[in-house]
Design an enzyme around this catalytic site. Structure first.
Site, PDB file in Angstrom:
ATOM      1  N   HIS A  84       1.590  -4.970   4.388  1.00  0.00           N
ATOM      2  CA  HIS A  84       2.052  -3.592   4.606  1.00  0.00           C
ATOM      3  C   HIS A  84       3.547  -3.492   4.926  1.00  0.00           C
ATOM      4  O   HIS A  84       3.952  -2.744   5.819  1.00  0.00           O
ATOM      5  CB  HIS A  84       1.236  -2.939   5.722  1.00  0.00           C
ATOM      6  CG  HIS A  84      -0.212  -2.716   5.393  1.00  0.00           C
ATOM      7  ND1 HIS A  84      -0.688  -2.602   4.105  1.00  0.00           N
ATOM      8  CD2 HIS A  84      -1.315  -2.588   6.205  1.00  0.00           C
ATOM      9  CE1 HIS A  84      -2.004  -2.406   4.129  1.00  0.00           C
ATOM     10  NE2 HIS A  84      -2.413  -2.396   5.384  1.00  0.00           N
TER      11      HIS A  84
ATOM     12  N   HIS B  25      -2.222   5.293   4.658  1.00  0.00           N
ATOM     13  CA  HIS B  25      -3.239   4.522   5.366  1.00  0.00           C
ATOM     14  C   HIS B  25      -4.085   5.391   6.303  1.00  0.00           C
ATOM     15  O   HIS B  25      -4.450   4.963   7.398  1.00  0.00           O
ATOM     16  CB  HIS B  25      -2.552   3.394   6.139  1.00  0.00           C
ATOM     17  CG  HIS B  25      -3.412   2.194   6.354  1.00  0.00           C
ATOM     18  ND1 HIS B  25      -4.515   2.210   7.175  1.00  0.00           N
ATOM     19  CD2 HIS B  25      -3.350   0.952   5.838  1.00  0.00           C
ATOM     20  CE1 HIS B  25      -5.068   1.018   7.160  1.00  0.00           C
ATOM     21  NE2 HIS B  25      -4.384   0.233   6.359  1.00  0.00           N
TER      22      HIS B  25
ATOM     23  N   ASP C 154     -13.465  -4.433   2.683  1.00  0.00           N
ATOM     24  CA  ASP C 154     -12.003  -4.489   2.823  1.00  0.00           C
ATOM     25  C   ASP C 154     -11.470  -5.105   1.527  1.00  0.00           C
ATOM     26  O   ASP C 154     -10.946  -6.212   1.511  1.00  0.00           O
ATOM     27  CB  ASP C 154     -11.616  -5.340   4.051  1.00  0.00           C
ATOM     28  CG  ASP C 154     -10.140  -5.204   4.402  1.00  0.00           C
ATOM     29  OD1 ASP C 154      -9.444  -4.422   3.732  1.00  0.00           O
ATOM     30  OD2 ASP C 154      -9.691  -5.886   5.342  1.00  0.00           O
TER      31      ASP C 154
ATOM     32  N   GLU D 149      -7.181   3.737   0.240  1.00  0.00           N
ATOM     33  CA  GLU D 149      -5.742   3.591   0.030  1.00  0.00           C
ATOM     34  C   GLU D 149      -5.514   3.347  -1.456  1.00  0.00           C
ATOM     35  O   GLU D 149      -5.749   2.239  -1.945  1.00  0.00           O
ATOM     36  CB  GLU D 149      -5.203   2.410   0.834  1.00  0.00           C
ATOM     37  CG  GLU D 149      -5.564   2.418   2.303  1.00  0.00           C
ATOM     38  CD  GLU D 149      -5.497   1.002   2.894  1.00  0.00           C
ATOM     39  OE1 GLU D 149      -4.501   0.295   2.684  1.00  0.00           O
ATOM     40  OE2 GLU D 149      -6.461   0.601   3.553  1.00  0.00           O
TER      41      GLU D 149
END
Ligand code: GAL
Length: 390
Positions: free
Chosen positions: A147, A221, A287, A354
């Site tokens: 990120h 996010h 995830d 996302e």
């Protein structure tokens, strides 16, 4: 079925709401329900050093609101109606921007509502090469870069401009990332435009240009929970993802390069499934990046995902032009943070969708390119559209 949904809901990316727009500089508006769109601004002072931190509220004519701070371009709150017409919070976040600056928050790194970049998601060992040159980025997630690094776009103060139209309320945010920041090459001139429409859509437009070849992968996010008044977590939310494949990853969540089919696996959301139905079969919880079945041509938005919360009747659809989406089910939330309404953000209390390119694309020649060159423009749009069903 998902493909049918997608083609039925295809929207042009350049669809613009009409209506005369005036750029406002003065703070003359109030935060009351109104017959017109409103954008209001509140100064929070210099929380992070020298730049002024502000909170903006976008409000549409039916009373839906989106709150955004120019610190990290963070969406701190979205209030949308449920099936009975009651407005309620649908994202995770804090009422006080100071809560995004605590040591606990920064070391745990949930990135609630923030814009993450320059590269949202992971880059293996923080290394990549571009045009024969090697680059090294911060490794802030085990051995990997995540990120945007130690001080990514989620921790920058963006320059804001509010724009109020008859049918839209907008906030335009700009950030100039210097050459070499967090190890990335090139000066990146970045802008994000958040628009709240009268159809209860939050539209996010990302734009960037560079003066040297570089890499870019921006996303938002936000964590959603569409039934915060009644749900202990989001495990009963029904999710559809218009994707027949996903990005397989290793133990550190770096892609192996394989894009397996979701068929016959707990990753198959081509028809609606409750998040909790098969989550126990996925190590660590969901995830992963799903690879969209694109049915539109470039520049078109398509329906990437749809989520329904049975308890509130709220529905959220995600329309995008991006090749994939990171579906993350808040697996690392552990009850440390209390947010809106005093609610404790326990494991699986929220989920993220996302929209983005695939993780580690700079090191994966088989993945779509994330390279941005001078003279070209990075442009992408994602819409979170809220509605209800009985
Ligand atoms: C997600 C990522 C997770 C976790 C989270 C932040 O985008 O996929 O693995 O790092 O951000 O806590």
């Amino acid at each position: 079925m998902a493909a049918v949904l997608a083609s039925a809901l295809m929207l042009p990316a350049c669809r613009q709401n009409t209506g005369s727009e005036t750029q406002e500089t003065a703070d003359t508006t109030t935060n009351q329900p109104t017959a017109t769109m409103k954008v209001t601004r509140e100064s929070l002072g210099t929380l992070t050093g020298n730049a002024e931190v502000e909170m903006y509220t976008l409000r549409n004519t039916s009373g839906a609101t989106v709150k955004i701070t120019n610190y990290g371009a963070i969406v701190t709150s979205i209030q949308m109606p449920d099936k009975n017409g009651n407005f309620g919070e649908v994202v995770l976040g804090f009422g006080n921007v100071k809560d995004y600056l605590t040591n606990d928050y920064l070391s745990s790194g949930p990135y609630f509502g923030a814009v993450v970049g320059r590269y949202g998601n992971r880059i293996a060992k923080g290394r990549f090469s571009l045009e024969g040159q090697q680059y090294t980025l911060a490794t802030n997630n085990g051995p990997n870069h995540l990120h945007g690094g130690l001080k990514g776009f989620d921790k920058k103060v963006w320059q804001a401009q509010k724009i109020q139209g008859d049918t839209t309320a907008k906030l335009h945010l700009m950030y100039r990332s210097p050459d070499g920041e967090e190890g990335y090459p090139g000066t990146l001139q970045t802008s994000i435009t958040y628009t709240l429409t009268d159809n209860n859509e939050l539209r996010i437009e990302y734009q960037a240009t560079t003066d040297k070849p570089t890499i870019v992968n921006l996303t938002n996010h936000s964590y959603f929970n569409l039934a915060q008044d009644s749900a202990a977590n989001v495990l009963d939310h029904q999710v559809t993802i218009n994707a027949g494949r996903y990005v397989a990853v290793d133990k550190t969540l770096i892609p192996t390069g394989q894009l397996p089919s979701v068929k016959g696996t707990p990753m198959d959301f081509t028809t609606p499934h409750a998040i909790g139905e098969r989550i126990g079969k996925v190590e660590g919880g969901y995830d992963h990046t799903w690879v969209f079945d694109r049915t539109g041509s470039d520049g078109d938005l398509f329906l990437g995902a749809r989520v329904v919360a049975p308890a509130s009747g709220r529905v959220m659809e995600v329309l995008t032009d991006q090749p994939g989406v990171q579906f993350y089910t808040g697996n690392f939330l552990n009850g440390t943070f209390r947010g809106h309404g005093g609610r404790t953000y326990v494991k699986n209390y929220g989920f993220c969708l996302e929209t983005q390119h695939f993780p580690d694309s700079p090191n994966q020649p088989g993945f779509p390119s994330v390279v941005l060159r001078p003279g070209t423009s990075y442009q992408t749009t994602t819409v979170y559209r809220f509605s209800v069903q009985q």
